[in-house]
Design a protein around this motif. Structure first.
Motif, PDB file in Angstrom:
ATOM      1  N   ALA A  19      34.215  37.467  39.008  1.00 23.78           N
ATOM      2  CA  ALA A  19      32.932  37.094  38.395  1.00 23.78           C
ATOM      3  C   ALA A  19      32.212  35.990  39.165  1.00 23.78           C
ATOM      4  CB  ALA A  19      33.156  36.656  36.944  1.00 23.78           C
ATOM      5  N   VAL A  20      32.940  35.236  39.960  1.00 23.80           N
ATOM      6  CA  VAL A  20      32.344  34.170  40.761  1.00 23.80           C
ATOM      7  C   VAL A  20      32.042  34.761  42.141  1.00 23.80           C
ATOM      8  CG1 VAL A  20      32.682  31.876  41.762  1.00 23.80           C
ATOM      9  CG2 VAL A  20      33.642  32.418  39.508  1.00 23.80           C
ATOM     10  N   PRO A  21      30.761  34.928  42.479  1.00 27.92           N
ATOM     11  CA  PRO A  21      30.418  35.603  43.739  1.00 27.92           C
ATOM     12  C   PRO A  21      31.126  35.039  44.967  1.00 27.92           C
ATOM     13  CG  PRO A  21      28.452  35.282  42.422  1.00 27.92           C
ATOM     14  CD  PRO A  21      29.569  34.549  41.722  1.00 27.92           C
ATOM     15  N   ARG A  22      31.252  33.728  45.039  1.00 23.31           N
ATOM     16  CA  ARG A  22      31.917  33.118  46.193  1.00 23.31           C
ATOM     17  C   ARG A  22      33.371  33.558  46.270  1.00 23.31           C
ATOM     18  NH1 ARG A  22      33.890  27.222  46.928  1.00 23.31           N
ATOM     19  NH2 ARG A  22      33.748  27.315  44.681  1.00 23.31           N
ATOM     20  N   PHE A  23      34.049  33.573  45.133  1.00 23.88           N
ATOM     21  CA  PHE A  23      35.453  33.984  45.123  1.00 23.88           C
ATOM     22  C   PHE A  23      35.594  35.481  45.348  1.00 23.88           C
ATOM     23  CE2 PHE A  23      36.329  30.244  42.074  1.00 23.88           C
ATOM     24  CZ  PHE A  23      36.356  29.371  43.128  1.00 23.88           C
ATOM     25  N   GLY A  24      34.812  36.261  44.624  1.00 23.41           N
ATOM     26  CA  GLY A  24      34.861  37.711  44.783  1.00 23.41           C
ATOM     27  C   GLY A  24      34.559  38.138  46.200  1.00 23.41           C
ATOM     28  N   GLY A  25      33.720  37.374  46.891  1.00 21.84           N
ATOM     29  CA  GLY A  25      33.393  37.664  48.281  1.00 21.84           C
ATOM     30  C   GLY A  25      34.576  37.493  49.208  1.00 21.84           C
ATOM     31  N   TYR A  26      35.536  36.646  48.812  1.00 16.77           N
ATOM     32  CA  TYR A  26      36.730  36.458  49.635  1.00 16.77           C
ATOM     33  C   TYR A  26      37.508  37.765  49.782  1.00 16.77           C
ATOM     34  CZ  TYR A  26      36.221  31.366  49.138  1.00 16.77           C
ATOM     35  OH  TYR A  26      35.764  30.078  49.167  1.00 16.77           O
ATOM     36  N   ALA A  27      37.391  38.646  48.809  1.00 13.34           N
ATOM     37  CA  ALA A  27      38.141  39.896  48.823  1.00 13.34           C
ATOM     38  C   ALA A  27      37.526  40.934  49.760  1.00 13.34           C
ATOM     39  CB  ALA A  27      38.225  40.474  47.411  1.00 13.34           C
ATOM     40  N   ARG A  28      36.254  40.782  50.105  1.00 13.61           N
ATOM     41  CA  ARG A  28      35.568  41.785  50.921  1.00 13.61           C
ATOM     42  C   ARG A  28      36.222  41.909  52.297  1.00 13.61           C
ATOM     43  NH1 ARG A  28      31.708  44.107  49.102  1.00 13.61           N
ATOM     44  NH2 ARG A  28      30.930  42.424  47.820  1.00 13.61           N
ATOM     45  N   GLY A  29      36.763  43.094  52.561  1.00  9.97           N
ATOM     46  CA  GLY A  29      37.391  43.365  53.845  1.00  9.97           C
ATOM     47  C   GLY A  29      38.747  42.718  54.052  1.00  9.97           C
ATOM     48  N   ALA A  30      39.283  42.104  53.032  1.00  5.02           N
ATOM     49  CA  ALA A  30      40.545  41.369  53.149  1.00  5.02           C
ATOM     50  C   ALA A  30      41.729  42.227  52.708  1.00  5.02           C
ATOM     51  CB  ALA A  30      40.493  40.115  52.276  1.00  5.02           C
ATOM     52  N   ALA A  31      42.894  41.793  53.119  1.00  7.05           N
ATOM     53  CA  ALA A  31      44.127  42.345  52.566  1.00  7.05           C
ATOM     54  C   ALA A  31      44.426  41.504  51.327  1.00  7.05           C
ATOM     55  CB  ALA A  31      45.268  42.251  53.567  1.00  7.05           C
ATOM     56  N   VAL A  32      44.276  42.100  50.159  1.00  8.91           N
ATOM     57  CA  VAL A  32      44.499  41.398  48.896  1.00  8.91           C
ATOM     58  C   VAL A  32      45.895  41.750  48.390  1.00  8.91           C
ATOM     59  CG1 VAL A  32      43.741  41.155  46.506  1.00  8.91           C
ATOM     60  CG2 VAL A  32      42.042  41.402  48.328  1.00  8.91           C
ATOM     61  N   VAL A  33      46.674  40.721  48.103  1.00  5.42           N
ATOM     62  CA  VAL A  33      48.037  40.914  47.617  1.00  5.42           C
ATOM     63  C   VAL A  33      48.158  40.254  46.250  1.00  5.42           C
ATOM     64  CG1 VAL A  33      50.484  40.478  48.053  1.00  5.42           C
ATOM     65  CG2 VAL A  33      48.938  40.941  49.966  1.00  5.42           C
ATOM     66  N   VAL A  34      48.564  41.046  45.264  1.00  2.03           N
ATOM     67  CA  VAL A  34      48.796  40.539  43.916  1.00  2.03           C
ATOM     68  C   VAL A  34      50.299  40.553  43.685  1.00  2.03           C
ATOM     69  CG1 VAL A  34      48.383  40.914  41.456  1.00  2.03           C
ATOM     70  CG2 VAL A  34      46.583  41.455  43.108  1.00  2.03           C
ATOM     71  N   LEU A  35      50.828  39.422  43.249  1.00  2.73           N
ATOM     72  CA  LEU A  35      52.246  39.319  42.896  1.00  2.73           C
ATOM     73  C   LEU A  35      52.348  39.282  41.382  1.00  2.73           C
ATOM     74  CD1 LEU A  35      53.186  36.532  45.443  1.00  2.73           C
ATOM     75  CD2 LEU A  35      53.890  38.918  45.562  1.00  2.73           C
ATOM     76  N   SER A  36      52.820  40.355  40.790  1.00  2.00           N
ATOM     77  CA  SER A  36      52.906  40.422  39.333  1.00  2.00           C
ATOM     78  C   SER A  36      53.885  41.509  38.930  1.00  2.00           C
ATOM     79  CB  SER A  36      51.532  40.738  38.734  1.00  2.00           C
ATOM     80  OG  SER A  36      51.635  40.993  37.342  1.00  2.00           O
ATOM     81  N   ASP A  37      54.570  41.291  37.813  1.00  2.00           N
ATOM     82  CA  ASP A  37      55.474  42.316  37.317  1.00  2.00           C
ATOM     83  C   ASP A  37      54.738  43.417  36.564  1.00  2.00           C
ATOM     84  OD1 ASP A  37      54.818  41.006  34.974  1.00  2.00           O
ATOM     85  OD2 ASP A  37      56.810  40.195  34.637  1.00  2.00           O
ATOM     86  N   GLY A  38      53.474  43.203  36.249  1.00  2.00           N
ATOM     87  CA  GLY A  38      52.701  44.227  35.547  1.00  2.00           C
ATOM     88  C   GLY A  38      52.968  44.273  34.058  1.00  2.00           C
TER      89      GLY A  38
END
Length: 112
Positions: A19-38
């Motif tokens: 929801a924060v454009p600056r933060f959400g922009g960090y994901a653009r073109g990046a390798a995003v890794v989420v660590l979670s058990d789900g």
């Protein structure tokens, strides 16, 4: 803190990040890794929508979970099943060695 007893609200957290454009922009073109058990305590639609948005923005979306204990891993939790189609990798996150191995494989252009 109820989140510590049987799950988290990772969908809400990811939605807040996006929801924060600056933060959400960090994901653009990046390798995003989420660590979670789900083990999601929040609304699954929030998690599913956030995973879909991240998948569209990111070069690669990896979900590392301690539940993925082998190459034949099949998601069992409702949350992991809900996001499976949006992630490029659902792999082991049960040890620091597994996380490092996955990150290094991303750096080399291939997922573990």
């Amino acid at each position: 803190m109820s989140d510590w007893d049987g799950g988290t609200r990772i969908g809400d957290a990811l939605q807040a990040f996006l929801a924060v454009p600056r933060f959400g922009g960090y994901a653009r073109g990046a390798a995003v890794v989420v660590l979670s058990d789900g083990l999601e305590r929040g609304d699954l639609s929030n998690l599913r929508d956030a995973a879909a948005k991240l998948s569209r923005r990111a070069w690669r979306l990896s979900w590392l979970t301690p539940l993925a204990i082998g190459p034949g891993f099949v998601p069992q939790t409702e949350a992991l099943i809900a996001i499976a189609r949006f992630v490029d990798d659902m792999a082991s996150g049960g040890s620091s060695a597994a996380v490092v191995a996955h990150l290094l494989s991303l750096r080399q252009g291939r997922a573990a």
